[in-house]
Write a protein that holds these residues in place. Structure first.
Motif, PDB file in Angstrom:
ATOM      1  N   LYS A  14       0.846  -1.189   0.000  1.00  0.00           N
ATOM      2  CA  LYS A  14       0.000   0.000   0.000  1.00  0.00           C
ATOM      3  C   LYS A  14       0.879   1.237   0.000  1.00  0.00           C
ATOM      4  CE  LYS A  14      -3.909  -0.193   1.708  1.00  0.00           C
ATOM      5  NZ  LYS A  14      -5.157  -0.277   2.417  1.00  0.00           N
ATOM      6  N   SER A  18      -1.670   6.549   0.863  1.00  0.00           N
ATOM      7  CA  SER A  18      -3.049   6.109   1.023  1.00  0.00           C
ATOM      8  C   SER A  18      -3.435   6.326   2.476  1.00  0.00           C
ATOM      9  CB  SER A  18      -3.196   4.629   0.670  1.00  0.00           C
ATOM     10  OG  SER A  18      -3.028   4.429  -0.699  1.00  0.00           O
ATOM     11  N   ASP A  19      -4.653   6.773   2.684  1.00  0.00           N
ATOM     12  CA  ASP A  19      -5.061   7.082   4.052  1.00  0.00           C
ATOM     13  C   ASP A  19      -5.554   5.868   4.824  1.00  0.00           C
ATOM     14  OD1 ASP A  19      -7.636   6.616   3.169  1.00  0.00           O
ATOM     15  OD2 ASP A  19      -8.320   8.675   3.422  1.00  0.00           O
ATOM     16  N   GLY A  20      -5.596   4.723   4.192  1.00  0.00           N
ATOM     17  CA  GLY A  20      -6.046   3.521   4.878  1.00  0.00           C
ATOM     18  C   GLY A  20      -7.552   3.371   4.886  1.00  0.00           C
ATOM     19  N   ALA A  22     -11.487   3.568   2.984  1.00  0.00           N
ATOM     20  CA  ALA A  22     -12.088   2.822   1.879  1.00  0.00           C
ATOM     21  C   ALA A  22     -11.923   3.517   0.535  1.00  0.00           C
ATOM     22  CB  ALA A  22     -13.565   2.607   2.171  1.00  0.00           C
ATOM     23  N   ASN A  24      -9.157   5.653  -0.590  1.00  0.00           N
ATOM     24  CA  ASN A  24      -7.823   5.966  -1.104  1.00  0.00           C
ATOM     25  C   ASN A  24      -6.879   4.801  -0.873  1.00  0.00           C
ATOM     26  OD1 ASN A  24      -8.504   8.622  -1.864  1.00  0.00           O
ATOM     27  ND2 ASN A  24      -8.332   9.258   0.253  1.00  0.00           N
ATOM     28  N   CYS A  25      -7.017   3.781  -1.664  1.00  0.00           N
ATOM     29  CA  CYS A  25      -6.229   2.565  -1.466  1.00  0.00           C
ATOM     30  C   CYS A  25      -5.423   2.255  -2.723  1.00  0.00           C
ATOM     31  CB  CYS A  25      -7.136   1.392  -1.122  1.00  0.00           C
ATOM     32  SG  CYS A  25      -8.132   1.674   0.349  1.00  0.00           S
ATOM     33  N   GLU A  27      -2.041   0.683  -4.366  1.00  0.00           N
ATOM     34  CA  GLU A  27      -0.942  -0.239  -4.127  1.00  0.00           C
ATOM     35  C   GLU A  27       0.021  -0.168  -5.300  1.00  0.00           C
ATOM     36  OE1 GLU A  27      -2.761  -3.797  -1.451  1.00  0.00           O
ATOM     37  OE2 GLU A  27      -2.996  -3.985  -3.606  1.00  0.00           O
ATOM     38  N   ASP A  40      -5.647  -0.522  -7.675  1.00  0.00           N
ATOM     39  CA  ASP A  40      -6.579  -0.177  -6.612  1.00  0.00           C
ATOM     40  C   ASP A  40      -6.706  -1.406  -5.713  1.00  0.00           C
ATOM     41  OD1 ASP A  40      -8.831   0.327  -5.015  1.00  0.00           O
ATOM     42  OD2 ASP A  40      -9.927   1.303  -6.631  1.00  0.00           O
ATOM     43  N   SER A  41      -6.362  -1.265  -4.437  1.00  0.00           N
ATOM     44  CA  SER A  41      -6.371  -2.423  -3.543  1.00  0.00           C
ATOM     45  C   SER A  41      -7.765  -2.989  -3.318  1.00  0.00           C
ATOM     46  CB  SER A  41      -5.727  -2.074  -2.204  1.00  0.00           C
ATOM     47  OG  SER A  41      -6.505  -1.114  -1.521  1.00  0.00           O
ATOM     48  N   LYS A  42      -8.784  -2.205  -3.572  1.00  0.00           N
ATOM     49  CA  LYS A  42     -10.153  -2.711  -3.408  1.00  0.00           C
ATOM     50  C   LYS A  42     -10.505  -3.700  -4.513  1.00  0.00           C
ATOM     51  CE  LYS A  42     -12.082   1.384  -3.382  1.00  0.00           C
ATOM     52  NZ  LYS A  42     -10.924   2.201  -3.651  1.00  0.00           N
TER      53      LYS A  42
END
Length: 69
Positions: A14, A18-20, A22, A24-25, A27, A40-42
């Motif tokens: 990450k 990224s703010d951690g 939902a 701003n994720c 990677e 996008d980690s999502k």
């Protein structure tokens, strides 16, 4: 040149920006000479953007200098 099959074994981390939350994720994956894969980690199975390393470096420099608004 980095191909989609090269990314199959990528190790993702990450972004420290990224703010951690939902929304701003981002990677990135290291270890690809001349390129920086971003996703996008999502949606880890979704598309990957592949930036030239110099372009990514310029972008990060702008973020750190707070020039991007």
């Amino acid at each position: 040149m980095t191909t989609a099959s090269d990314l199959a074994g990528a190790t993702w981390r990450k972004s420290s920006y990224s703010d951690g939350g939902a929304n701003n994720c981002v990677e990135i994956s290291d270890g690809f000479p001349g390129a920086v894969p971003v996703r996008d980690s999502k949606y880890p199975e979704g598309p990957v953007l592949l930036f030239p390393a110099a372009v990514w470096s310029d972008f990060i420099g702008g973020v750190r200098a707070d020039r991007l608004r």
